[in-house]
Write a protein that holds these residues in place. Structure first.
Motif, PDB file in Angstrom:
ATOM      1  N   PRO A 211       1.126  -1.363   0.030  1.00 58.50           N
ATOM      2  CA  PRO A 211       0.028  -0.101   0.293  1.00 58.50           C
ATOM      3  C   PRO A 211       0.870   1.203  -0.442  1.00 58.50           C
ATOM      4  N   VAL A 212       1.050   1.393  -1.358  1.00 58.62           N
ATOM      5  CA  VAL A 212       2.212   3.144  -1.544  1.00 58.62           C
ATOM      6  C   VAL A 212       1.940   3.445  -2.414  1.00 58.62           C
ATOM      7  N   LEU A 213       1.203   4.580  -2.006  1.00 57.27           N
ATOM      8  CA  LEU A 213       0.329   5.743  -2.700  1.00 57.27           C
ATOM      9  C   LEU A 213       1.453   6.444  -3.537  1.00 57.27           C
ATOM     10  N   GLN A 214       2.912   7.236  -3.053  1.00 59.54           N
ATOM     11  CA  GLN A 214       4.281   7.723  -3.347  1.00 59.54           C
ATOM     12  C   GLN A 214       5.668   7.093  -3.106  1.00 59.54           C
ATOM     13  N   TYR A 215       6.276   6.699  -3.636  1.00 57.63           N
ATOM     14  CA  TYR A 215       7.380   6.251  -3.050  1.00 57.63           C
ATOM     15  C   TYR A 215       8.545   7.647  -2.698  1.00 57.63           C
ATOM     16  N   PRO A 216       9.270   7.628  -1.909  1.00 53.84           N
ATOM     17  CA  PRO A 216      10.472   8.806  -1.674  1.00 53.84           C
ATOM     18  C   PRO A 216      11.571   8.626  -2.881  1.00 53.84           C
ATOM     19  N   LYS A 217      11.855   9.291  -3.265  1.00 57.16           N
ATOM     20  CA  LYS A 217      13.212  10.188  -4.447  1.00 57.16           C
ATOM     21  C   LYS A 217      14.101  10.209  -2.769  1.00 57.16           C
ATOM     22  N   LYS A 218      14.049  11.417  -1.797  1.00 65.23           N
ATOM     23  CA  LYS A 218      15.342  10.779  -0.797  1.00 65.23           C
ATOM     24  C   LYS A 218      15.105  10.148   0.423  1.00 65.23           C
ATOM     25  N   THR A 228      11.834  13.242  19.125  1.00 60.97           N
ATOM     26  CA  THR A 228      10.850  12.778  20.246  1.00 60.97           C
ATOM     27  C   THR A 228       9.896  12.401  19.855  1.00 60.97           C
ATOM     28  N   ASN A 229       9.487  13.771  18.837  1.00 60.20           N
ATOM     29  CA  ASN A 229       8.267  14.399  17.991  1.00 60.20           C
ATOM     30  C   ASN A 229       8.197  14.208  16.748  1.00 60.20           C
ATOM     31  N   PHE A 230       7.507  13.657  16.203  1.00 60.92           N
ATOM     32  CA  PHE A 230       7.402  13.909  14.863  1.00 60.92           C
ATOM     33  C   PHE A 230       5.258  13.320  13.906  1.00 60.92           C
ATOM     34  N   LYS A 231       5.353  14.584  12.877  1.00 59.14           N
ATOM     35  CA  LYS A 231       4.088  14.797  12.403  1.00 59.14           C
ATOM     36  C   LYS A 231       4.780  14.475  10.545  1.00 59.14           C
ATOM     37  N   GLY A 232       3.539  13.833   9.806  1.00 57.93           N
ATOM     38  CA  GLY A 232       3.446  13.756   8.930  1.00 57.93           C
ATOM     39  C   GLY A 232       2.784  13.070   7.718  1.00 57.93           C
ATOM     40  N   LYS A 233       2.657  13.209   6.477  1.00 59.29           N
ATOM     41  CA  LYS A 233       1.318  12.468   6.096  1.00 59.29           C
ATOM     42  C   LYS A 233       2.008  11.405   5.163  1.00 59.29           C
ATOM     43  N   LEU A 234       1.135   9.836   5.984  1.00 57.77           N
ATOM     44  CA  LEU A 234       1.815   8.477   5.609  1.00 57.77           C
ATOM     45  C   LEU A 234       1.148   8.719   4.033  1.00 57.77           C
ATOM     46  N   MET A 235       2.532   8.734   3.734  1.00 48.19           N
ATOM     47  CA  MET A 235       2.424   7.994   1.430  1.00 48.19           C
ATOM     48  C   MET A 235       2.174   6.869   1.648  1.00 48.19           C
ATOM     49  N   GLY A 239       7.166  -3.897   3.744  1.00 46.35           N
ATOM     50  CA  GLY A 239       8.063  -4.114   4.945  1.00 46.35           C
ATOM     51  C   GLY A 239       7.528  -3.429   5.994  1.00 46.35           C
ATOM     52  N   GLN A 240       8.821  -3.503   6.791  1.00 45.65           N
ATOM     53  CA  GLN A 240       8.099  -2.727   7.666  1.00 45.65           C
ATOM     54  C   GLN A 240       8.917  -1.265   8.516  1.00 45.65           C
ATOM     55  N   TYR A 241       8.265   0.093   7.426  1.00 45.23           N
ATOM     56  CA  TYR A 241       8.519   0.636   7.365  1.00 45.23           C
ATOM     57  C   TYR A 241       7.535   1.230   6.755  1.00 45.23           C
ATOM     58  N   LEU A 242       7.218   2.852   7.554  1.00 43.25           N
ATOM     59  CA  LEU A 242       6.032   3.656   7.208  1.00 43.25           C
ATOM     60  C   LEU A 242       7.504   4.711   6.360  1.00 43.25           C
ATOM     61  N   ILE A 243       6.055   5.191   5.301  1.00 43.83           N
ATOM     62  CA  ILE A 243       7.041   6.401   4.889  1.00 43.83           C
ATOM     63  C   ILE A 243       6.835   7.672   4.406  1.00 43.83           C
ATOM     64  N   PHE A 244       6.248   8.633   4.929  1.00 33.69           N
ATOM     65  CA  PHE A 244       5.708  10.035   4.634  1.00 33.69           C
ATOM     66  C   PHE A 244       5.928  10.596   3.606  1.00 33.69           C
ATOM     67  N   GLU A 245       5.489  11.643   3.551  1.00 35.32           N
ATOM     68  CA  GLU A 245       5.574  12.558   2.111  1.00 35.32           C
ATOM     69  C   GLU A 245       6.678  13.710   1.945  1.00 35.32           C
ATOM     70  N   ASN A 246       7.283  13.573   3.109  1.00 34.71           N
ATOM     71  CA  ASN A 246       8.542  14.536   2.575  1.00 34.71           C
ATOM     72  C   ASN A 246       9.936  13.688   2.629  1.00 34.71           C
ATOM     73  N   GLY A 247      10.015  12.637   2.767  1.00 31.99           N
ATOM     74  CA  GLY A 247      10.705  11.137   2.744  1.00 31.99           C
ATOM     75  C   GLY A 247      10.537  10.904   3.968  1.00 31.99           C
ATOM     76  N   THR A 248      11.152  11.326   4.615  1.00 31.76           N
ATOM     77  CA  THR A 248      10.827  10.334   6.264  1.00 31.76           C
ATOM     78  C   THR A 248      10.079   8.804   5.725  1.00 31.76           C
ATOM     79  N   VAL A 249      11.210   7.895   6.657  1.00 33.92           N
ATOM     80  CA  VAL A 249      10.990   6.532   6.858  1.00 33.92           C
ATOM     81  C   VAL A 249      11.136   6.339   7.882  1.00 33.92           C
ATOM     82  N   PHE A 250      10.366   5.207   8.575  1.00 34.43           N
ATOM     83  CA  PHE A 250       9.917   4.959  10.239  1.00 34.43           C
ATOM     84  C   PHE A 250      10.237   3.356   9.973  1.00 34.43           C
ATOM     85  N   ASN A 251      11.259   2.877  10.392  1.00 34.90           N
ATOM     86  CA  ASN A 251      11.227   1.546  10.186  1.00 34.90           C
ATOM     87  C   ASN A 251      11.048   0.818  11.690  1.00 34.90           C
TER      88      ASN A 251
END
Length: 264
Positions: A211-218, A228-235, A239-251
Motif C-alpha cells: 500500500p504505497v501512494l508515493q515512493y520517496p526520491k530521497k 521524540t515527536n514527529f508529525k507527517g502525512k503517511l504515503m 516491509g516494516q517501514y512507514l513512508i511519509f510525504e517528505n521522504g522520512t521513513v520510520f522502521n
C-alpha cells in the motif's frame, strides 16, 4: 484518536495490497486506513519485550541483559548455520531451541532490491518476505531443521546477496529477474546433504503488492531518540517501514520495545 503502547513489528495479512496492523495491549490500528492522512508519533520511553522492565532497549526489542541471556536472540537466529539443537547441544535453552530449530525451514530467493537469499521457518511464509519488502519470492529448498537451511544459505551467499538494500527497496528500485529461472541454476550449488530437498515446483512464486501512494526520491530515517515527536502525512507502508510525504521513513522493527503515543 490516540493510541499508546509498546511498539512491536507490524502484523500483516497477505492480501492485495498487504494489510498492516499495529497491535497494542488494549487496542490495534489498521495502518492502511491512515494513508494520505497526518499522523503524529511521540516517543514516551522503553519496555523490554523479554523481561517487561522499563529499561533502555539495546537490540531486537531487548534490554542489554536480556539480549545476552534470552534464548530468543541467540546467535543462531541471525546465523542459522550455528544451530545445534539437532545434535542435542544447548546454546542458551535447549527446550526453546529444539522447538524453533527442529521444524521445517525454507531457504528462499526474494526480490526486494536485487535477488537475495534467506532462511525462514515454513510457518513464517509469506510473512518473512512481506517484512523485508520483497515484491516476489519463492522457495528453493524445504528442510527439516534450521541447521540444514543455514548451511544452504551459506553456500548460496557466494552467489547472492543475503541482505536487502533497504534504500532501493523503499524507492522501489527492484531488479527484474525471473526467479523460477534463477532457481534452476542452484541445484549444483547447494550442499550434498540438502540435494534431496531441492524444490522444483513450477509456479510457486509469491507476488506482494504494497500500500504505497508515493515512493520517496530521497530518504531520511526517523530516529525516535533524536526526534521524540514527529508529525507527517503517511504515503505508504512497505516491509516494516512507514513512508511519509517528505521522504522520512520510520522502521518499526528497529524500534520494538519503544513506548509511543500515536495520534491520528
Amino acid at each position: 484518536m490516540t493510541y499508546e503502547g509498546v511498539l512491536t513489528k507490524m502484523q500483516t495479512e497477505f492480501e492485495n495490497p498487504i494489510q498492516y496492523y499495529l497491535i497494542f495491549e488494549n487496542n490495534f490500528l489498521n495502518i492502511n486506513q491512515l494513508l494520505n492522512k497526518e499522523i503524529e508519533i511521540t516517543f514516551l520511553g522503553y519496555q523490554c519485550l523479554n523481561c517487561g522492565k522499563k529499561k533502555k532497549i539495546y537490540r531486537q526489542g531487548c534490554c542489554y541483559d536480556c539480549f545476552y541471556s534470552s534464548a530468543s536472540v541467540g546467535d543462531w537466529i541471525m546465523k542459522p548455520e550455528l544451530s545445534t539443537a539437532h545434535l542435542g547441544i544447548q546454546d542458551r535453552d535447549l527446550a526453546y531451541e529444539e522447538k524453533v530449530q527442529l521444524q521445517p525451514h525454507i531457504v528462499y530467493l526474494a526480490l526486494s532490491s536485487e535477488v537475495k537469499v534467506g532462511v525462514t521457518r515454513k510457518t513464517q511464509v509469506p510473512t518473512r518476505w512481506i517484512d523485508q519488502g520483497a515484491t516476489e519470492a519463492l522457495a528453493v529448498v524445504e528442510v527439516p531443521n534450521r541447521y540444514l537451511a543455514g548451511i544452504t544459505e551459506v553456500a548460496l551467499k557466494n552467489h547472492y546477496a543475503d541482505k536487502t538494500n533497504w534504500r532501493k527497496m523503499l524507492q522501489n528500485e527492484v531488479e527484474q529477474v525471473d526467479l523460477i529461472q534463477e532457481r534452476l541454476k542452484l541445484e549444483n550449488l547447494i550442499p550434498a546433504e540438502v540435494q534431496e530437498y531441492f524444490y522444483l515446483q513450477k509456479n510457486d512464486v509469491y507476488v506482494m503488492e504494497y500500500p504505497v501512494l508515493q515512493y520517496p526520491k530521497k530518504i531520511n530515517s526517523l530516529n525516535l531518540e533524536n526526534t521524540t515527536n514527529f508529525k507527517g502525512k503517511l504515503m505508504g507502508i512497505k516491509g516494516q517501514y512507514l513512508i511519509f510525504e517528505n521522504g522520512t521513513v520510520f522502521n518499526i522493527r528497529n524500534y520494538e520495545g519503544y513506548v509511543v503515543k500515536i495520534e491520528v
